[in-house]
Design an enzyme around this catalytic site. Structure first.
Site, mmCIF file in Angstrom:
data_model
loop_
_atom_site.group_PDB
_atom_site.id
_atom_site.type_symbol
_atom_site.label_atom_id
_atom_site.label_comp_id
_atom_site.label_asym_id
_atom_site.label_seq_id
_atom_site.Cartn_x
_atom_site.Cartn_y
_atom_site.Cartn_z
ATOM 1 N N CYS A 1 -7.999 0.474 -15.721
ATOM 2 C CA CYS A 1 -8.591 0.080 -14.441
ATOM 3 C C CYS A 1 -9.593 1.125 -13.941
ATOM 4 O O CYS A 1 -10.478 0.812 -13.158
ATOM 5 C CB CYS A 1 -7.507 -0.168 -13.407
ATOM 6 S SG CYS A 1 -6.374 1.193 -13.246
ATOM 7 N N GLY B 1 13.152 -0.050 11.335
ATOM 8 C CA GLY B 1 11.749 -0.302 11.691
ATOM 9 C C GLY B 1 11.091 -1.117 10.586
ATOM 10 O O GLY B 1 11.431 -0.963 9.408
#
Lengths: 444, 274
Positions: free
Chosen positions: A50, A189
């Site tokens: 990549c 959270g």
């Protein structure tokens, strides 16, 4: 053989350009077959990841392809003119190409220096080229050497430690706990950062995963997302109960937007006893902090806030930077050694061509003066030929001796090229060169 | 005889030392041949020690061999080396082998300095064999536990200093070290208790000690202190969860220190063993 590399990476070309000329596995196999057809005397390995595309080529000294031809070849594979991507390409020849490969395999040229994935990718590319029959003796030697260099480079500590907050948290968890299938992880959270850290933590496959949030709906949403994306069942814990449940938690990731600590030392005080003083890892990546620093004073608690994690990653990075110098020294020493070996191998055909060249000149002069001599006997002819041979040998003795000596200090190539130019040996050498050895090698 | 002892000590010490170096090269430098070096060096050291012990047993009998300070040191070094080899093959106890080989090397080298003082007559006391073996085995377990404690404290310190994770993955996780460190004293304590009891039995049957204050002998006093420390550690790890983690590691380390002191006192100044 001459080695060259043409390619681009994350520094030389933007992603738009890299993706235009990238090769997937099937396209790479097709390209290697095309290369073999187009340049039968040359060797080729195609590395496509990549972050980079590179064609490593070994060609006969006077053969093809040259850099421009490799660029055109890449364009031809993708059906685009080379001019559309040439600005993002770099190219190196001979020593520079060898150095580049050693740096790439040793991850000194990677976006994250010290990452080890690239070595596997280079190995895969090499094996694919072997299977396609585009690897001969030169690239086989070069790549085998590159793999050895990469191992030496890795041993400098350049791969030590990890560099993201999430992966560092996982490393810490692995240093505290020996197994995770009996552990419980909890995330407090539903923020992005906490989720990212949790995704890293899922690598360890914890036995139970609990999610809690001030808003139950968001906790349920996150639990559902984890279940869908990662196939891990997550249980939603009501926010009012999460501190109570801490007694059963081994790894806690806290990432709420609260302006006050959601876990104080006073709230945590009874927890260690209830846990039987088992170790607990608390990862607080919230700013402002969710967990009071005093919580970390207990012997069984390992508390890391965002600064601590960044400090750890900084220390890892610093350690890698320290290792870069040593790694580069290893690469330079190996480049020199490889080039010397390669130069010695290239010297044989040149010396043979040089001798042949001198011999031909002698023979021509002999043929020219022969008709002018008055009835030379067979003995006279032999003496003249012996004299010409001795003169040739004596004239060549010093240059060849010099060439051999310079193979040890790495300047052979300069002298060899000089001799080729001075005596115009390019064409003669090209004619005499045998076709390159082709076909799969065993990689040993 | 003395030069033979010195040679065996040196071969054992160097063998275990090389094994420790092999362990370091393996887990810190990722050197490929480090594992082979470790295994070969440790096996050579263990084999040389075992050959000496077999020869001593054949020549002096089991009691005579075990009564000899040098042979006791060789036995202890070999046992620690064996535990080191065991941890080397255990994936969850990475790095512990190096520490153990270092201790084995130290014990082996110390063997060369043992005296050949006249021994009490134990020839007709077969219980002495179990007394000596129980002490050697318990010392091995306590030393292994202590070494795990030291390793625990080092890793714990590294994690709390929060300065890089370069050691992460190279040494065993805290949980494994803690588990290993908890089991070792539990295995060693019954043997240690048995060793003390048989020792007391032996003292009771020695006429030369009947009118002396043998209970003031440093070996006996230190052994009693070590017994109390390990009794507390074992009771705490079985009943009280508050002695876990760092606290247990600190206690194991103190225990290790005591065992080392007992070993030296026994080797060089114990009247009970003369």
């Amino acid at each position: 053989m001459r080695t060259l590399v043409v390619g681009c990476n994350h520094r030389s070309a933007p992603v738009e350009m890299r993706e235009r000329i990238a090769f997937d596995e099937a396209a790479a196999a097709r390209a290697l077959a095309q290369f073999r057809e187009a340049f039968p005397a040359a060797e080729c390995v195609l590395v496509s990841t990549c972050n980079r595309l590179e064609l490593y080529v070994a060609r006969p000294v006077h053969g093809q392809p040259r850099i421009a031809e490799v660029m055109e070849f890449i364009g031809r594979c993708h059906g685009v003119p080379a001019s559309t991507f040439a600005s993002g390409l770099y190219s190196f020849e001979d020593v520079e190409a060898v150095r580049h490969l050693f740096r790439v395999a040793g991850s000194l040229d990677s976006m994250v220096i010290g990452e080890t994935q690239i070595l596997g990718q280079v190995k895969t590319a090499f094996e694919q080229a072997q299977a396609a029959g585009t690897v001969g003796r030169t690239l086989n030697d070069l790549f085998q050497r590159a793999f050895r260099v990469a191992k030496c480079v890795h041993s400098t500590g350049i791969t030590a430690g990890r560099l993201s907050v999430g992966s560092t948290a996982v490393d810490l968890a692995r240093q505290i706990f020996s197994r995770f299938d009996d552990k419980t992880a909890m995330i407090v959270g539903a923020g992005k950062m906490g989720e990212l850290t949790l995704v890293h933590l899922l690598e360890t496959k914890p036995g139970r995963l609990w999610v809690t949030n001030r808003t139950d709906a968001r906790a349920a949403e996150l639990a559902d997302k984890i279940r869908r994306r990662h196939g891990v069942p997550a249980e939603v814990v009501p926010y009012a109960q999460w501190i109570d449940r801490l007694a059963d938690v081994d790894i806690l990731i806290s990432s709420t937007g609260s302006h006050e600590p959601i876990l104080t030392a006073a709230q945590f005080k009874p927890i260690p006893r209830r846990r039987g003083y088992r170790a607990i890892l608390l990862i607080d990546i919230a700013v402002p902090r969710d967990i009071e620093a005093a919580v970390g004073e207990d012997d069984s608690v390992f508390l890391y806030n965002i600064d601590d994690l960044q400090q750890v990653t900084e220390a890892n990075l610093a350690q890698r930077r320290q290792a870069i110098g040593r790694a580069q020294e290893i690469v330079e020493a190996e480049v020199l050694q490889y080039v010397r070996t390669q130069d010695r191998q290239d010297l044989g055909p040149l010396v043979a061509t040089l001798r042949r060249h001198f011999q031909t000149v002698g023979d021509q002069e002999f043929a020219r003066i022969l008709p002018k001599l008055t009835a030379p006997s067979q003995r006279d002819r032999e003496l003249i030929q012996q004299m010409l041979h001795r003169v040739t040998q004596k004239l060549l003795h010093n240059p060849i001796h010099l060439l051999n000596n310079h193979a040890d200090n790495g300047t052979t190539r300069i002298y060899a090229d000089m001799l080729r130019t001075l005596f115009d040996l390019h064409e003669e050498e090209a004619k005499a060169a045998p076709p390159a050895e082709q076909g799969p090698t065993d990689g040993s | 005889m003395m030069s033979g002892h010195i040679a065996i000590s040196i071969i054992g010490g160097i063998g275990f030392g090389l094994a420790a170096i092999g362990s370091y090269l393996g887990f810190r430098q990722h050197v490929k041949w480090a594992g082979s070096l470790l295994r070969v060096a440790a096996l050579v050291a263990i084999a040389v020690g075992a050959a000496h012990l077999l020869r001593a047993v054949a020549g002096l009998g089991a009691v005579g061999a075990l009564q000899n300070d040098f042979s006791a040191a060789v036995l202890l070094a070999g046992l620690i080396g064996l535990v080191g080899l065991g941890t080397h093959f255990s994936a969850s106890l990475k790095g512990l082998d190096g520490f153990l080989f270092l201790v084995a090397a130290a014990v082996s080298f110390t063997g060369a300095a043992t005296t050949n003082a006249p021994r009490a007559d134990m020839t007709h006391r077969p219980w002495f064999i179990s007394h000596a073996l129980a002490f050697s085995l318990s010392a091995t377990f306590f030393i292994a536990g202590g070494v795990a404690g030291v390793a625990y404290l080092l890793v714990n310190r590294m994690l709390r200093r929060k300065r890089g994770t370069s050691l992460v993955g190279s040494v065993a996780p805290l949980e494994s070290l803690e588990r290993f460190g908890r089991w070792m004293p539990l295995l060693g304590f019954p043997l240690f208790t048995y060793g003390i009891l048989t020792g007391l039995y032996g003292v009771a049957h020695r006429p030369d000690l009947s009118h002396t204050a043998w209970y003031l002998d440093l070996t006996f006093l230190l052994s009693a202190v070590a017994w109390a420390v390990y009794a507390y550690l074992c009771a705490a790890s079985l009943r009280g969860p508050h002695i876990r983690g760092r606290r247990a590691a600190v206690l194991s380390t103190y225990g290790l220190g005591l065992i080392v002191v007992v070993f030296f006192v026994r080797e060089f100044s114990s009247r009970l063993h003369q």
